[in-house]
Design an enzyme around this catalytic site. Structure first.
Site, short mmCIF file in Angstrom:
data_model
loop_
_atom_site.label_atom_id
_atom_site.label_comp_id
_atom_site.label_asym_id
_atom_site.label_seq_id
_atom_site.Cartn_x
_atom_site.Cartn_y
_atom_site.Cartn_z
N SER A 134 0.87 -1.19 0.00
CA SER A 134 0.00 0.00 0.00
C SER A 134 0.89 1.23 0.00
CB SER A 134 -0.87 -0.01 1.27
OG SER A 134 -1.56 1.22 1.41
N TYR A 147 -2.10 -1.25 10.47
CA TYR A 147 -2.10 -1.56 9.02
C TYR A 147 -0.79 -1.10 8.39
CZ TYR A 147 -3.99 -1.38 4.18
OH TYR A 147 -4.21 -1.54 2.83
N1 NAD Z 1 -8.62 -0.31 -1.99
C1 NAD Z 1 -7.62 0.49 -1.69
O1 NAD Z 1 -7.75 1.73 -1.74
C2 NAD Z 1 -6.28 -0.09 -1.31
C3 NAD Z 1 -5.20 0.79 -1.14
C4 NAD Z 1 -3.96 0.28 -0.79
C5 NAD Z 1 -3.80 -1.09 -0.64
N2 NAD Z 1 -4.86 -1.93 -0.80
C6 NAD Z 1 -4.62 -3.35 -0.64
O2 NAD Z 1 -5.18 -4.03 -1.76
C7 NAD Z 1 -5.44 -5.38 -1.39
C8 NAD Z 1 -6.83 -5.78 -1.87
O3 NAD Z 1 -7.80 -5.05 -1.11
P1 NAD Z 1 -9.11 -4.43 -1.76
O4 NAD Z 1 -8.95 -2.98 -1.69
O5 NAD Z 1 -9.38 -5.06 -3.08
O6 NAD Z 1 -10.21 -4.81 -0.67
P2 NAD Z 1 -11.12 -6.11 -0.53
O7 NAD Z 1 -11.59 -6.09 0.89
O8 NAD Z 1 -12.15 -6.09 -1.61
O9 NAD Z 1 -10.15 -7.34 -0.77
C9 NAD Z 1 -9.48 -8.02 0.26
C10 NAD Z 1 -9.91 -9.48 0.21
O10 NAD Z 1 -9.11 -10.23 1.12
C11 NAD Z 1 -9.94 -11.22 1.69
N3 NAD Z 1 -9.37 -11.68 2.95
C12 NAD Z 1 -9.21 -10.97 4.09
N4 NAD Z 1 -8.67 -11.74 5.05
C13 NAD Z 1 -8.47 -12.97 4.49
C14 NAD Z 1 -7.94 -14.20 4.98
N5 NAD Z 1 -7.52 -14.32 6.26
N6 NAD Z 1 -7.88 -15.25 4.15
C15 NAD Z 1 -8.31 -15.14 2.87
N7 NAD Z 1 -8.84 -14.01 2.35
C16 NAD Z 1 -8.91 -12.93 3.16
C17 NAD Z 1 -11.28 -10.53 1.88
O11 NAD Z 1 -12.33 -11.47 2.03
C18 NAD Z 1 -11.37 -9.69 0.62
O12 NAD Z 1 -12.07 -10.36 -0.42
C19 NAD Z 1 -5.22 -5.46 0.11
O13 NAD Z 1 -3.93 -6.00 0.36
C20 NAD Z 1 -5.26 -4.01 0.55
O14 NAD Z 1 -4.54 -3.80 1.75
C21 NAD Z 1 -6.09 -1.46 -1.13
#
Ligand code: NAD
Length: 268
Positions: A134, A147
Site C-alpha cells: 500500500s 495496518y
Molecule cells: N482499496 C484500496 O484503496 C487499497 C489501497 C492500498 C492497498 N490496498 C490493498 O489491496 C489489497 C486488496 O484489497 P481491496 O482494496 O481489493 O479490498 P477487498 O476487501 O475487496 O479485498 C481483500 C480481500 O481479502 C480477503 N481476505 C481478508 N482476510 C483474508 C484471509 N484471512 N484469508 C483469505 N482471504 C482474506 C477478503 O475477504 C477480501 O475479499 C489489500 O492488500 C489491501 O490492503 C487497497
C-alpha cells in the site's frame, strides 16, 4: 513453446484481487482464485475460473491451495498475494489482539503464502511473486499504525527476499496502490463518508480514485515476463499522490495558496 501459464491470486472475492484474477484469465493464464469469503468468491465459478476457499493466516490452508493449484494446472508461474484486512485505531486504544490479527493476516499470512508457493515455483523452473502492499507501506496516517506496520513489513520482506530467492529465477515485488474504489476496503468510505471520499480524490493529482482493474494491470505486469528484470521493487500506483509534501497547495493544479505574510520572504 511455453505452455499455459498458471497463477494463484488471494483476496480474489472482490476488489483488486477479483480484477486481477479476471485480467490474468483474460490474458490466457490458468487461475486459482482464493478467498476466505465463499459467498463473494462464487463469481469465479460462474466465470469459469477455478476457486478455493482458504484462510491465508493458516499454514495448512496455504499448503492446501498451492498443492491444489499445481495439481489442477500442472505448474505454477505467478503468485499474487493480495488478501488483507483493515485495522485502525488510536495507539493506546486498539486492542493488542486486533493488532495481532492485522499482522497475522496482512504480514504473516503473506509470508506463509510465499513459503507454500516456493516449491511449486521451483518445480516450474522459476516464476514471479507479487504482494499487495500500500502507499501505507511507505508512508503513515493517523490511527492507521497497525495496518501501516504490516504494509511496511511487506516491503522490507520483499526487498530481503528478492536477494534470497532471485538466484533461483524467482522474482518478488510489491504493489503499493493508492486509493482504489469499489473494493471491500473502500466501499464504506464512499457509502458512509462521501465528503471524505471526494476529499481523497482531490488529494490525488489525477483528481480521482483508481479503478480495481488499474491495480490489476500492474499486478499482471509484476508476475508476467514483461517485468522480467524487475525484482525487489515497491511499485507505487497512486496517481501521483505521494510525490508531493502535502504542505503547500492543493493537488488540483491550482496555484498554491501562500499567505500574504510570507509571500516574498525566504523564497529563492
Ligand atoms: N482499496 C484500496 O484503496 C487499497 C489501497 C492500498 C492497498 N490496498 C490493498 O489491496 C489489497 C486488496 O484489497 P481491496 O482494496 O481489493 O479490498 P477487498 O476487501 O475487496 O479485498 C481483500 C480481500 O481479502 C480477503 N481476505 C481478508 N482476510 C483474508 C484471509 N484471512 N484469508 C483469505 N482471504 C482474506 C477478503 O475477504 C477480501 O475479499 C489489500 O492488500 C489491501 O490492503 C487497497
Amino acid at each position: 513453446m511455453v505452455g499455459q501459464r498458471a497463477a494463484l491470486v488471494t483476496g480474489a472475492a472482490g476488489g483488486i484481487g477479483r480484477a486481477t484474477a479476471e485480467r490474468l484469465a483474460a490474458s490466457g493464464w490458468a487461475v486459482l482464485a482464493v478467498d476466505r469469503d465463499a459467498g463473494r468468491l462464487s463469481w469465479a465459478e460462474a466465470a469459469g475460473i477455478a476457486s478455493a476457499v482458504a484462510d491465508i493466516a493458516s499454514e495448512d490452508d496455504n499448503r492446501r491451495i498451492f498443492a491444489d493449484a499445481e495439481a489442477r494446472f500442472g505448474r505454477l508461474d505467478g503468485v499474487v498475494l493480495n488478501a488483507a484486512v483493515t485495522g485502525g485505531g488510536p495507539i493506546e486504544a486498539l486492542p493488542v489482539a486486533e493488532f495481532r490479527r492485522v499482522l497475522d493476516i496482512n504480514l504473516i499470512g503473506t509470508v506463509l503464502g510465499i513459503r507454500a508457493a516456493l516449491p511449486a515455483l521451483r518445480r516450474a523452473g522459476g516464476g514471479a511473486i507479487a504482494v499487495t502492499s500500500s502507499t501505507m507501506g511507505l508512508a503513515g496516517d493517523s490511527e492507521n499504525w497497525a495496518y501501516c506496520a504490516a504494509k511496511h513489513g511487506l516491503i522490507g520482506m520483499v526487498r530481503a527476499l528478492s536477494r534470497e530467492i532471485g538466484w533461483e529465477g524467482i522474482r518478488i515485488n510489491a504493489l503499493c496502490p493508492g486509493p482504489t474504489r469499489d473494493t471491500g476496503m473502500t466501499a464504506m468510505i464512499s457509502d458512509l463518508a462521501p465528503a471524505h471520499y471526494d476529499m481523497m480524490a482531490r488529494a490525488v493529482p489525477l483528481q480521482r480514485w483508481a479503478e480495481p482493474d488499474e491495480m490489476a494491470a500492474v499486478l499482471e505486469f509484476l508476475v508476467s515476463p514483461a517485468s522480467s528484470y524487475v525484482n525487489g521493487h515497491a511499485l507505487v500506483a497512486d496517481g501521483g499522490a505521494m510525490v508531493g509534501t502535502g504542505l503547500v497547495g492543493p493537488a488540483s493544479g491550482a496555484a498554491p495558496v501562500i499567505p500574504a505574510a510570507i509571500e516574498g520572504h525566504g523564497q529563492q
